[in-house]
Enzyme design. Structure first.
Site, PDB file in Angstrom:
ATOM      1  N   HIS A  58       1.492  -0.479   1.911  1.00  0.00           N
ATOM      2  CA  HIS A  58       2.224  -0.364   3.178  1.00  0.00           C
ATOM      3  C   HIS A  58       1.655   0.735   4.066  1.00  0.00           C
ATOM      4  O   HIS A  58       1.897   0.742   5.281  1.00  0.00           O
ATOM      5  CB  HIS A  58       3.721  -0.143   2.923  1.00  0.00           C
ATOM      6  CG  HIS A  58       4.103   1.265   2.590  1.00  0.00           C
ATOM      7  ND1 HIS A  58       4.190   1.721   1.289  1.00  0.00           N
ATOM      8  CD2 HIS A  58       4.432   2.318   3.374  1.00  0.00           C
ATOM      9  CE1 HIS A  58       4.557   2.986   1.297  1.00  0.00           C
ATOM     10  NE2 HIS A  58       4.716   3.376   2.560  1.00  0.00           N
ATOM     11  N   SER A  78       3.683   8.910   1.155  1.00  0.00           N
ATOM     12  CA  SER A  78       3.276   7.624   0.603  1.00  0.00           C
ATOM     13  C   SER A  78       1.772   7.584   0.372  1.00  0.00           C
ATOM     14  O   SER A  78       0.986   7.904   1.265  1.00  0.00           O
ATOM     15  CB  SER A  78       3.664   6.482   1.547  1.00  0.00           C
ATOM     16  OG  SER A  78       5.046   6.246   1.514  1.00  0.00           O
ATOM     17  N   ASP A  90       2.353  -2.627  -4.125  1.00  0.00           N
ATOM     18  CA  ASP A  90       2.244  -1.608  -3.082  1.00  0.00           C
ATOM     19  C   ASP A  90       1.064  -0.673  -3.332  1.00  0.00           C
ATOM     20  O   ASP A  90       1.156   0.533  -3.120  1.00  0.00           O
ATOM     21  CB  ASP A  90       3.534  -0.796  -2.937  1.00  0.00           C
ATOM     22  CG  ASP A  90       3.622  -0.084  -1.581  1.00  0.00           C
ATOM     23  OD1 ASP A  90       2.956  -0.542  -0.638  1.00  0.00           O
ATOM     24  OD2 ASP A  90       4.330   0.939  -1.489  1.00  0.00           O
TER      25      ASP A  90
END
Length: 306
Positions: free
Chosen positions: A52, A161, A82
């Site tokens: 993402h 992230s 992911d």
């Protein structure tokens, strides 16, 4: 009066040592108007981050803690796990040491390193709060489930992230993900399954993935069922993704999954290990415990798109 090194307690010494070990291998990455973090993991200048984080971008810029900037290309991404792999066009720091999240236990110390809100080399610490979690997320109109995530109370914010979650020895056991937005620290684990995904991305640039669309947590089997089956735990279905293969097959919230494809299931990773391209479009037998009775259903995994 003791100097700073003497005043540091054992916890602080571990966290500071891990931070010094891992931080040089973690970059802040920019792609278009967004970004996150990434971890160098091969001698061939490859970095690991979240799918993402890269989105639909094909290249970007990585900035390391020493201030050096390097352009990179996106090799491939796998939305279901992911995870995404990048390749730097110039020299990078040496790779971080990858560990095995399968050895983690609840309560164990972990350290998160990344670039929250653009502040590169930021360090937070906490403990493993839970294992084997499954995280439902939505990207546009596509619903998906990230399986077997690590839950930690180490603070994570936008920009974390793709950064490293390390154990007390400085081995990277997870890639932090901040897609949840629930105030939880979550990370994609480094396991045999995710290593297979990473290797496939390195070679092919994509992973053909199947998905069922269930969210579950490990749960013990009732004593009588455990004695009858010789199996001590299964996966309790907490949510069924609307319109997904699991819903179409009749799986329900509250079901306790015992086996998928005739293989015993005790956690989310047990399902994920089977959801590669070869099962797409095939009827996969699933045995669940429902209202005290064993029920067999057949789900046809679909290919993950979007």
């Amino acid at each position: 009066m003791p100097d700073d090194s003497e005043a540091m307690d054992a916890y602080s010494r571990v966290v500071s040592t891990v931070a010094a070990t891992v931080t040089p291998h973690v970059a802040s990455v920019r792609l278009g108007n967004g970004g996150g973090s990434a971890v160098v993991f091969t001698e061939d200048r490859h970095l690991l981050t979240n799918a993402h984080v890269v989105g639909r971008h094909s290249h970007g810029v990585a900035t390391f803690s020493d201030g050096s900037e390097i352009d990179f290309d996106v090799v491939g991404a796998d939305p279901l796990s992911d995870l995404a792999v990048l390749h730097a066009r110039g020299e990078t720091p040496p790779p971080a040491q990858l560990g095995d999240a399968g050895t983690l236990v609840v309560g164990q110390l972990v350290v998160a390193i990344g670039s929250p809100l653009g502040f590169s080399g930021s360090v937070t610490a906490g403990v493993v709060s839970g294992l084997g979690r499954a995280l439902p997320v939505r990207q546009g109109r596509t619903a998906r489930v990230i399986e077997d995530v690590i839950q930690t109370d180490a603070a994570l914010n936008p920009g974390n992230s793709g950064g490293a979650l390390a154990d007390s020895t400085g081995r990277v056991v997870g890639i932090n993900t901040a897609v949840a937005g629930f105030g939880l620290g979550l990370a994609v684990p480094i396991t045999t399954t995710t290593r297979r995904i990473i290797d496939t991305l390195l070679v092919e640039g994509r992973v053909q993935r199947a998905y069922l669309g269930v969210v579950g947590v490990p749960a013990p089997l009732p004593d009588d069922v455990a004695e009858r089956t010789g199996q001590s735990a299964g996966l309790r279905v907490m949510e069924v993704v609307d319109g997904g293969p699991a819903e179409r097959a009749g799986l329900r919230k509250g079901d306790l999954v015992l086996s998928v494809g005739r293989e015993r299931i005790a956690d989310a990773q047990g399902i994920q290990r089977q959801l590669f391209g070869e099962v797409i479009g095939t009827a996969l037998p699933i045995t669940v415990l429902r209202n005290g009775a064993m029920v067999d259903v057949y789900a046809t995994p679909a290919e993950l798109v979007g």
